[in-house]
Design an enzyme around this catalytic site. Structure first.
Site, PDB file in Angstrom:
ATOM      1  N   SER A  16      83.199   5.736  -3.963  1.00 55.98           N
ATOM      2  CA  SER A  16      82.635   6.451  -2.828  1.00 55.98           C
ATOM      3  C   SER A  16      83.513   6.192  -1.613  1.00 55.98           C
ATOM      4  O   SER A  16      84.397   5.345  -1.641  1.00 55.98           O
ATOM      5  CB  SER A  16      81.223   5.939  -2.548  1.00 55.98           C
ATOM      6  OG  SER A  16      81.272   4.582  -2.158  1.00 55.98           O
ATOM      7  N   LYS A  17      83.245   6.923  -0.591  1.00 56.48           N
ATOM      8  CA  LYS A  17      84.028   6.756   0.633  1.00 56.48           C
ATOM      9  C   LYS A  17      84.042   5.298   1.085  1.00 56.48           C
ATOM     10  O   LYS A  17      85.047   4.772   1.535  1.00 56.48           O
ATOM     11  CB  LYS A  17      83.437   7.633   1.742  1.00 56.48           C
ATOM     12  CG  LYS A  17      83.663   9.122   1.489  1.00 56.48           C
ATOM     13  CD  LYS A  17      84.733   9.673   2.422  1.00 56.48           C
ATOM     14  CE  LYS A  17      85.278  11.009   1.943  1.00 56.48           C
ATOM     15  NZ  LYS A  17      84.281  12.077   1.910  1.00 56.48           N
TER      16      LYS A  17
END
Length: 467
Positions: free
Chosen positions: A238-239
């Site tokens: 994920s980011k």
RNA sequence: GCUCCCUUCGUCUAGAGGCCUAGGACGGAGCCCUCUCAAGGCUUAAACGCGGGUUCGAAUCCCGCAGGGAGCGCCA
């Protein structure tokens, strides 16, 4: 038959580490077999695809030096072809118009879920003969309802799907645009792809794609579904956790060969070997050595590999990279030591170029102030006499070279009855502003006589004022 | 919920029935070296998810279970 692989990202974001590894494996496999590597941009989702993302992907591929032999092809430029194939399917009875509304489909899914069934299209328009007035239909593929579809996956092995688990997927939307699964099929067919390597999140799509391919009279390619890459915490990328652009790695001071080397060992191995040159990867890579399970990114290991390549790389090239990073810090490198010389002095003490650049700043700019702790410990009145003695010897030194400086330092310390550290560390703080630098002789040599003496004088002044 | 996939040290992995007292690497710990920080050398802790089989023998084969993941869109 020559091997033809493709990397087919959708430009809805930058190229991150997971995509980069897929690209690497595809590239490696084609190189290993002397085949063709194709880049295809899957931009059929016009809502989410952006030109910036396309550029970011191209930039990332270029930085990693994963060159395609064909492409980039853009699916948005092939819409006519997809429509043509859809018409063919319609004509051959492998596809049909479906007039169901979104609401109707939602309701159907809700009912199925309520019955604890897998939500899927029930085929109610399959045998419909008449159009529904006022409704523009979608086109659905008529999936076989009997039998099984077997994926002989090169990584996962034999995976069997019952055809009745598969429903009739939409291949052309009501606005006339083709959908992902259909474009992939047509492209893989038209581009004569022999090996499809992609994330194993696509494994469930595979039987559908194979069935369409078969309806089109094609033999499906060899599939190889790669295990996922997880963030450092073992959860989905994920980011927040690891899903950064590969270009961010450059900014963070990594070398592409380190990133590639790190990536190739994620889900693939060749015995106990950890370090692979590009040539070795190409030579050794084989699908049969790909793992079946997902792997988490380990930033520490990437750092270790990066340092390995910093320690062993070509000085000229490393010097250029250091220059790039110093420039990013706003440092003017036109005056000062050679970048190659700097790399040589710093390469054993930096895991990244970012770190190296930060630690090399003082070679180009006089430190604005001393590190408080280092100054408090080392720039004290009691060391002033030693530093003054040393200063005289430095002024008198015939050649300002590492070995000569080394001797002078040692002799001076010895003469004063001091351990070298007692002399070297204050000197280090004086010239670098802090407690960390390359060996003091190398540091002085790189700094040059004038700068070194000037900074030494400034330190002596500082000691005087603070005593 | 249904379908599919996955499961060896913290992490990446070796391992294809006896070579396993489970090997390597990163990271960790300790020691050595040392002008700082590193680098380097040596040593060390640390894993076969669980339960059943099959077999003389299983990390390796089979079956369950548990846990994790993915898919089930007029997204890709």
């Amino acid at each position: 038959m020559t091997v033809r692989t493709r990397f087919a990202p959708s430009p809805t974001g930058y190229l991150h580490i997971g995509g980069a590894r897929t690209a690497l494996f595809c590239w490696l496999y084609s190189r290993h077999h002397g085949g063709t590597f194709i880049l295809r941009i899957e931009d059929t989702d016009r809502e989410r695809s952006t030109d910036e993302a396309v550029q970011a992907i191209l930039d990332g591929m270029a930085w990693l030096d994963l060159k395609q032999d064909e492409g980039p092809f853009y699916q948005t430029q092939r819409f006519d072809r997809y429509r043509e194939v859809a018409q063919q399917l319609l004509k051959d009875g492998h596809a049909y118009h479906c007039y169901c509304s979104k609401e109707e489909l939602d309701a159907m899914r809700a009912e199925q879920m309520a019955r604890k069934e897998k939500p899927r299209y029930d085929g109610r328009c399959r045998d419909r003969k008449e159009p529904k007035p006022g409704v523009t239909p979608v086109i659905r593929f008529k999936n076989p309802q009997e039998g099984q579809t077997v994926v002989e996956d090169a990584v996962k092995g034999r995976v069997v799907f019952d055809n009745h688990e598969l429903d009739d997927l939409i291949i052309v939307r009501s606005d006339g645009n083709p959908t992902y699964n259909f474009c992939v099929v047509v492209d893989d067919m038209d581009m004569r792809i022999t090996h499809v390597m992609r994330g194993d999140d696509h494994l469930n799509n595979t039987p559908r794609q194979m069935n369409i391919l078969k309806a089109l009279g094609c033999t499906p390619p060899q599939y190889a579904h790669l295990p996922m890459i997880l963030g450092p915490d073992g959860t989905k990328l994920s980011k927040r956790h690891g899903a950064v652009s590969v270009m961010q790695y450059r900014e963070d001071g990594f070398l592409p060969e380190a990133v590639l080397n790190y990536l190739v060992r994620l889900g693939w191995s060749h015995g106990d070997q950890e370090v692979f040159s590009r040539e070795e990867m190409v030579q050794l890579f084989d699908i049969k050595d790909i793992n079946t399970s997902a792997s988490a990114i380990n930033p520490q290991k990437l750092l270790w590999l990066n340092q390995h390549y910093i320690k062993t790389g070509d000085l000229k090239r490393l010097g250029e990279e250091l220059g790039w990073h110093l420039a990013r810090l706003g440092v003017d490198v036109s005056k000062g030591p050679s970048l190659e010389g700097l790399v040589k002095a710093q390469q054993e003490r930096a895991k990244t170029f970012k770190e190296m650049a930060e630690g090399s700043r003082f070679f180009f700019e006089e430190p604005k102030e001393y590190d408080p702790q280092a100054a408090a410990k080392n720039l004290t009145p009691d060391v002033a006499p030693a530093l003054m003695t040393l200063r005289e010897k430095l002024v008198a030194l015939p050649d300002w070279t590492g070995p000569a400086l080394h001797d002078v330092l040692n002799q001076t310390a010895e003469g004063l009855g001091l351990k070298l550290g007692k002399l070297a560390q204050p000197l280090r703080v004086a010239v670098s502003g802090g407690g960390v630098s390359p060996p003091i002789d190398a540091t002085l040599e790189l700094l040059g006589r004038d700068t070194s003496l000037k900074r030494l004088d400034r330190a002596l002044e500082y000691i005087k004022q603070h005593s």
